[in-house]
Structure formats: C-alpha cells, structure tokens
Design a protein around this motif. Structure first.
Motif, mmCIF file in Angstrom:
data_model
loop_
_atom_site.group_PDB
_atom_site.id
_atom_site.type_symbol
_atom_site.label_atom_id
_atom_site.label_comp_id
_atom_site.label_asym_id
_atom_site.label_seq_id
_atom_site.Cartn_x
_atom_site.Cartn_y
_atom_site.Cartn_z
ATOM 1 N N LEU A 1 0.839 -1.194 0.000
ATOM 2 C CA LEU A 1 0.000 0.000 0.000
ATOM 3 C C LEU A 1 0.876 1.247 0.000
ATOM 4 C CD1 LEU A 1 -2.992 0.929 0.121
ATOM 5 C CD2 LEU A 1 -2.702 1.101 2.605
ATOM 6 N N ASN A 2 1.939 1.231 0.810
ATOM 7 C CA ASN A 2 2.876 2.350 0.822
ATOM 8 C C ASN A 2 3.551 2.511 -0.539
ATOM 9 O OD1 ASN A 2 2.406 3.099 3.467
ATOM 10 N ND2 ASN A 2 4.065 1.855 4.298
ATOM 11 N N GLN A 3 3.950 1.396 -1.138
ATOM 12 C CA GLN A 3 4.581 1.465 -2.457
ATOM 13 C C GLN A 3 3.622 2.046 -3.488
ATOM 14 O OE1 GLN A 3 6.238 -2.296 -3.626
ATOM 15 N NE2 GLN A 3 7.799 -2.278 -2.033
ATOM 16 N N LEU A 4 2.350 1.678 -3.395
ATOM 17 C CA LEU A 4 1.351 2.219 -4.309
ATOM 18 C C LEU A 4 1.260 3.734 -4.181
ATOM 19 C CD1 LEU A 4 -0.956 1.649 -6.336
ATOM 20 C CD2 LEU A 4 -2.492 1.437 -4.367
ATOM 21 N N GLY A 5 1.287 4.232 -2.942
ATOM 22 C CA GLY A 5 1.243 5.677 -2.721
ATOM 23 C C GLY A 5 2.459 6.383 -3.281
ATOM 24 N N ILE A 6 3.624 5.765 -3.116
ATOM 25 C CA ILE A 6 4.859 6.369 -3.625
ATOM 26 C C ILE A 6 4.858 6.403 -5.151
ATOM 27 C CG2 ILE A 6 7.369 6.101 -3.769
ATOM 28 C CD1 ILE A 6 7.209 4.773 -0.957
ATOM 29 N N LEU A 7 4.543 5.267 -5.773
ATOM 30 C CA LEU A 7 4.555 5.205 -7.233
ATOM 31 C C LEU A 7 3.483 6.100 -7.851
ATOM 32 C CD1 LEU A 7 5.108 1.371 -7.832
ATOM 33 C CD2 LEU A 7 6.777 3.212 -8.079
ATOM 34 N N SER A 8 2.371 6.310 -7.139
ATOM 35 C CA SER A 8 1.297 7.140 -7.684
ATOM 36 C C SER A 8 1.763 8.559 -7.945
ATOM 37 C CB SER A 8 0.093 7.142 -6.737
ATOM 38 O OG SER A 8 0.368 7.884 -5.551
ATOM 39 N N GLN A 9 2.810 8.999 -7.239
ATOM 40 C CA GLN A 9 3.307 10.366 -7.431
ATOM 41 C C GLN A 9 3.879 10.573 -8.829
ATOM 42 O OE1 GLN A 9 5.539 11.944 -3.968
ATOM 43 N NE2 GLN A 9 5.081 9.980 -3.019
ATOM 44 N N LEU A 10 4.314 9.475 -9.456
ATOM 45 C CA LEU A 10 4.888 9.592 -10.790
ATOM 46 C C LEU A 10 3.847 9.968 -11.838
ATOM 47 C CD1 LEU A 10 7.331 6.538 -10.769
ATOM 48 C CD2 LEU A 10 7.964 8.955 -10.895
ATOM 49 N N ARG A 11 2.577 9.816 -11.522
ATOM 50 C CA ARG A 11 1.525 10.207 -12.460
ATOM 51 C C ARG A 11 1.177 11.690 -12.341
ATOM 52 N NH1 ARG A 11 -0.873 5.549 -15.118
ATOM 53 N NH2 ARG A 11 -2.031 7.152 -16.253
ATOM 54 N N LYS A 12 1.791 12.364 -11.363
ATOM 55 C CA LYS A 12 1.630 13.817 -11.215
ATOM 56 C C LYS A 12 0.167 14.220 -11.064
ATOM 57 C CE LYS A 12 6.067 14.147 -12.066
ATOM 58 N NZ LYS A 12 7.032 14.346 -10.976
ATOM 59 N N ASN A 13 -0.562 13.472 -10.248
ATOM 60 C CA ASN A 13 -1.984 13.749 -10.067
ATOM 61 C C ASN A 13 -2.327 13.614 -8.591
ATOM 62 O OD1 ASN A 13 -4.845 13.604 -9.933
ATOM 63 N ND2 ASN A 13 -4.934 12.955 -12.077
ATOM 64 N N ASN A 14 -2.509 14.744 -7.897
ATOM 65 C CA ASN A 14 -2.816 14.713 -6.473
ATOM 66 C C ASN A 14 -4.141 14.010 -6.179
ATOM 67 O OD1 ASN A 14 -0.464 16.043 -6.008
ATOM 68 N ND2 ASN A 14 -1.378 17.913 -5.211
ATOM 69 N N ASN A 15 -5.068 14.047 -7.138
ATOM 70 C CA ASN A 15 -6.345 13.369 -6.934
ATOM 71 C C ASN A 15 -6.158 11.867 -6.781
ATOM 72 O OD1 ASN A 15 -7.809 15.756 -7.102
ATOM 73 N ND2 ASN A 15 -8.089 15.590 -9.316
ATOM 74 N N LEU A 16 -5.162 11.335 -7.458
ATOM 75 C CA LEU A 16 -4.912 9.899 -7.391
ATOM 76 C C LEU A 16 -4.544 9.487 -5.978
ATOM 77 C CD1 LEU A 16 -4.612 7.213 -8.819
ATOM 78 C CD2 LEU A 16 -2.328 7.895 -9.552
ATOM 79 N N PHE A 17 -3.686 10.271 -5.335
ATOM 80 C CA PHE A 17 -3.291 9.992 -3.960
ATOM 81 C C PHE A 17 -4.497 10.094 -3.031
ATOM 82 C CE2 PHE A 17 -1.238 10.843 0.109
ATOM 83 C CZ PHE A 17 -0.138 10.001 0.073
ATOM 84 N N GLU A 18 -5.338 11.084 -3.291
ATOM 85 C CA GLU A 18 -6.537 11.293 -2.474
ATOM 86 C C GLU A 18 -7.500 10.116 -2.602
ATOM 87 O OE1 GLU A 18 -8.227 13.834 0.304
ATOM 88 O OE2 GLU A 18 -6.514 14.359 -0.953
ATOM 89 N N ILE A 19 -7.626 9.586 -3.809
ATOM 90 C CA ILE A 19 -8.516 8.444 -4.037
ATOM 91 C C ILE A 19 -8.024 7.215 -3.279
ATOM 92 C CG2 ILE A 19 -9.332 6.823 -5.795
ATOM 93 C CD1 ILE A 19 -9.387 9.201 -7.750
ATOM 94 N N ILE A 20 -6.708 7.017 -3.247
ATOM 95 C CA ILE A 20 -6.149 5.886 -2.499
ATOM 96 C C ILE A 20 -6.549 6.006 -1.031
ATOM 97 C CG2 ILE A 20 -4.038 4.717 -1.751
ATOM 98 C CD1 ILE A 20 -2.725 5.663 -4.334
ATOM 99 N N MET A 21 -6.462 7.212 -0.486
ATOM 100 C CA MET A 21 -6.834 7.434 0.910
ATOM 101 C C MET A 21 -8.317 7.158 1.136
ATOM 102 S SD MET A 21 -4.671 10.874 1.865
ATOM 103 C CE MET A 21 -5.367 10.915 3.499
ATOM 104 N N ASN A 22 -9.157 7.490 0.161
ATOM 105 C CA ASN A 22 -10.590 7.252 0.308
ATOM 106 C C ASN A 22 -10.913 5.762 0.323
ATOM 107 O OD1 ASN A 22 -11.110 10.001 0.345
ATOM 108 N ND2 ASN A 22 -11.502 10.126 -1.854
ATOM 109 N N TYR A 23 -10.163 4.986 -0.448
ATOM 110 C CA TYR A 23 -10.401 3.545 -0.492
ATOM 111 C C TYR A 23 -9.830 2.828 0.726
ATOM 112 C CZ TYR A 23 -12.473 2.797 -5.090
ATOM 113 O OH TYR A 23 -13.347 2.760 -6.143
ATOM 114 N N GLU A 24 -8.751 3.364 1.278
ATOM 115 C CA GLU A 24 -8.090 2.699 2.394
ATOM 116 C C GLU A 24 -7.919 3.699 3.525
ATOM 117 O OE1 GLU A 24 -7.285 0.786 4.914
ATOM 118 O OE2 GLU A 24 -7.044 -0.679 3.296
ATOM 119 N N PRO A 25 -8.824 3.699 4.525
ATOM 120 C CA PRO A 25 -8.771 4.673 5.625
ATOM 121 C C PRO A 25 -7.434 4.672 6.359
ATOM 122 C CG PRO A 25 -10.844 3.482 5.659
ATOM 123 C CD PRO A 25 -9.986 2.793 4.644
#
Length: 307
Positions: free
Chosen positions: A189-213
């Motif tokens: 899950l942590n790796q997913l959050g780190i790699l998501s930054q490479l897509r340059k989309n803050n919404n993506l990180f926010e969506i991960i947080m919404n799916y996993e409290p």
C-alpha cells in the motif's frame, strides 16, 4: 476539505521499489514489454568493476527455450537522461568483457511523459543501441491480473485505457487485499502511494486514501498536510533506498539503504510504540531491533491494541 499535497520524492525511492519488485515481476514483463521468451534465469552480482565500478539496477543470466544464454540488463528510469545511451554503452562493454555472451539491455521508463531519450550511438566505427520500454504504453490490466502483489502495484503506472482513476485504484487495492495481509499489505500500500506520485496527479493519492482509511500520514511517510509528516511523533522525513537514517527526538528522519544510522534522542513515545510503527511500515525486524534495542522476538509479538 483541507488541501493536501504530496512530498517530492527522491528518485532513489522509486529505484528502491523497482529493485525490490523486479525479480517477481520479470515473468510478467518479459514477454509483453521485453519481447523475451525466458525459460531459465540465474542471478548475477550487480557490482561490475574494471577501471571503475558500476552497479546495474537488475542483472541476470537468462536462457531461452532453445537453450541459448544471454545477459539481461535492466535499468529503471523516472526522468529522461540525455546521456542514457552513453551510460548503457558503458554497461554493455563492461558486461560483454566480463561474461563474453550476448547482452540484452532495456531501460524501463516509469514516468508519465514522453522520455525522448536517444537509444543508439553511431560515431565512426562504433555502433550501439538498446531498447526503452515505458509502463505507460502497457494496459494496466496486464499487470493487475497477475497473481503477484509486485505486478499489481506497478499497474498504477500503466495505461488506464479510459478507465477512471477511481475504478483503477479500487481494483488495485482490492487486488492487493486478495493476495496480501497485515504488514505485507501495508508495505505494498505504501509502495502504491509512492509510485502514484509519478503520475503527477494529487487526486490519485486522495482516491487511495478514500479507499483505504489506514492510508494516512501514519502509514505513508510521503503524505503531508502542507509538510512532510510520518511515522514517529507524527513526522517522517522520507523513505530512501530502504534504511532508517535516524530516529531523532521521536521522529523518523528517513529510511536509507537498509540500515539504521540514527539514534533515539528524547523520544516521546516508548521503544515499543516506535517499534510497532516501524513494524507496520514493513521495516525488517533486524533494523527495528537496532533502532529500539528490542529483540526481534519481542518485535514479532507486538500488536496494535487500538485496532
């Protein structure tokens, strides 16, 4: 809702994740991305030394179904490097000199943008070329449908083919839940959050947080509400190549290259609480033991009583 930003991550963070996962991912990407039919493989030392030392990201001797051996060399790249072709040529000569069998070289580009890196050299009597493969050119379903957590995590870098961010993230997290649990799940899950930054989309990180409290500043040191916060006493300076760089005044200063370099000074939480936080972040017990002076057996028995 309060605006949230993501801490700028060092390239070595991505490099570390790539090196941790590439062994398991190799069967998934060999045919689809590398156009290689690998029947057998053998690990090789990644230190190459002649007049200078070079350390490839990934290096193996592989055999195809016809029994022919070659050296497979892969480099991970998150940003375009205008000198990449010379770097790869240097590796090529050193590997060819050492093993004296064909060398196949690939750069796996993790970034979202066009890389625009040259892949060949033609100067005088010298000719050389290598291949670049981009994750963004691969259908994310190809890696997501693989049984390994490593492949599922890297599907976040692939082409979504029109699927919404919400759908993609939901499928990836569900996939991780199906193949991992506990500390292992937290790690990916942590790796997913780190790699998501490479897509340059803050919404993506926010969506991960919404799916996993649980995916908050406590579980992902790269999340920040205006500044980097993290593991111990609410702060972490970052994950860099796998080692804890220090626990100073109750804060994790960083994970750097696999060993604890810091010492605990004025920690406001007990050693057990610190150890539990590090354990939940997926840090090896041996490293936690060095940081907290608790035995690995004690660390293994630690549980979060708040859950």
């Amino acid at each position: 809702m309060q605006s949230r930003t993501i801490r700028s991550t060092n390239n070595s963070d991505y490099d570390r994740i790539f090196k941790e996962n590439i062994d398991v991912m190799l069967p998934s990407i060999a045919g689809n991305m590398l156009n290689m039919d690998i029947l057998k493989e053998e690990g090789l030392p990644t230190d190459i030394q002649h007049t200078k030392e070079r350390k490839p990201d990934f290096l193996k001797r592989v055999w195809n179904r016809e029994g022919k051996a070659s050296i497979l060399h892969i480099e991970c790249q998150t940003r375009p490097d205008p000198k990449m072709r010379f770097r790869m040529a240097e590796y090529y000569i050193m590997l060819l000199r050492k093993y004296e069998i064909p060398v196949k070289q690939y750069v796996l580009f993790l970034g979202k943008q066009e890389h625009q890196m040259e892949t060949d050299i033609k100067m005088g009597n010298f000719e050389f070329n290598y291949s670049i493969k981009s994750f963004i050119d691969i259908d994310y379903n190809y890696l997501l449908n693989n049984s390994s957590a490593e492949s599922k995590v890297f599907s976040i870098l692939c082409n979504f083919n029109g699927d919404s961010l919400d759908v993609v993230v939901g499928r990836i997290i569900q996939g991780l839940r199906e193949v991992t649990t506990g500390i292992t799940y937290n790690k990916y899950l942590n790796q997913l959050g780190i790699l998501s930054q490479l897509r340059k989309n803050n919404n993506l990180f926010e969506i991960i947080m919404n799916y996993e409290p649980r995916f908050t500043k406590e579980y992902n040191p790269f999340y920040q509400g205006g500044k980097a916060e993290g593991l111990v006493e609410g702060r972490a300076e970052g994950l860099v190549e796998g080692r804890v760089e220090g626990l100073v005044e109750g804060r994790v200063e960083g994970l750097v290259e696999g060993r604890v370099e810091g010492m605990i000074k004025g920690a406001k939480e007990t050693s057990r609480k610190i150890a539990l936080r590090l354990k939940e972040a997926g840090i090896p017990f041996e490293q936690i033991a060095k940081a907290t002076e608790l035995s690995p057996s004690v660390i293994k028995r630690l549980k979060n009583t708040d859950q």
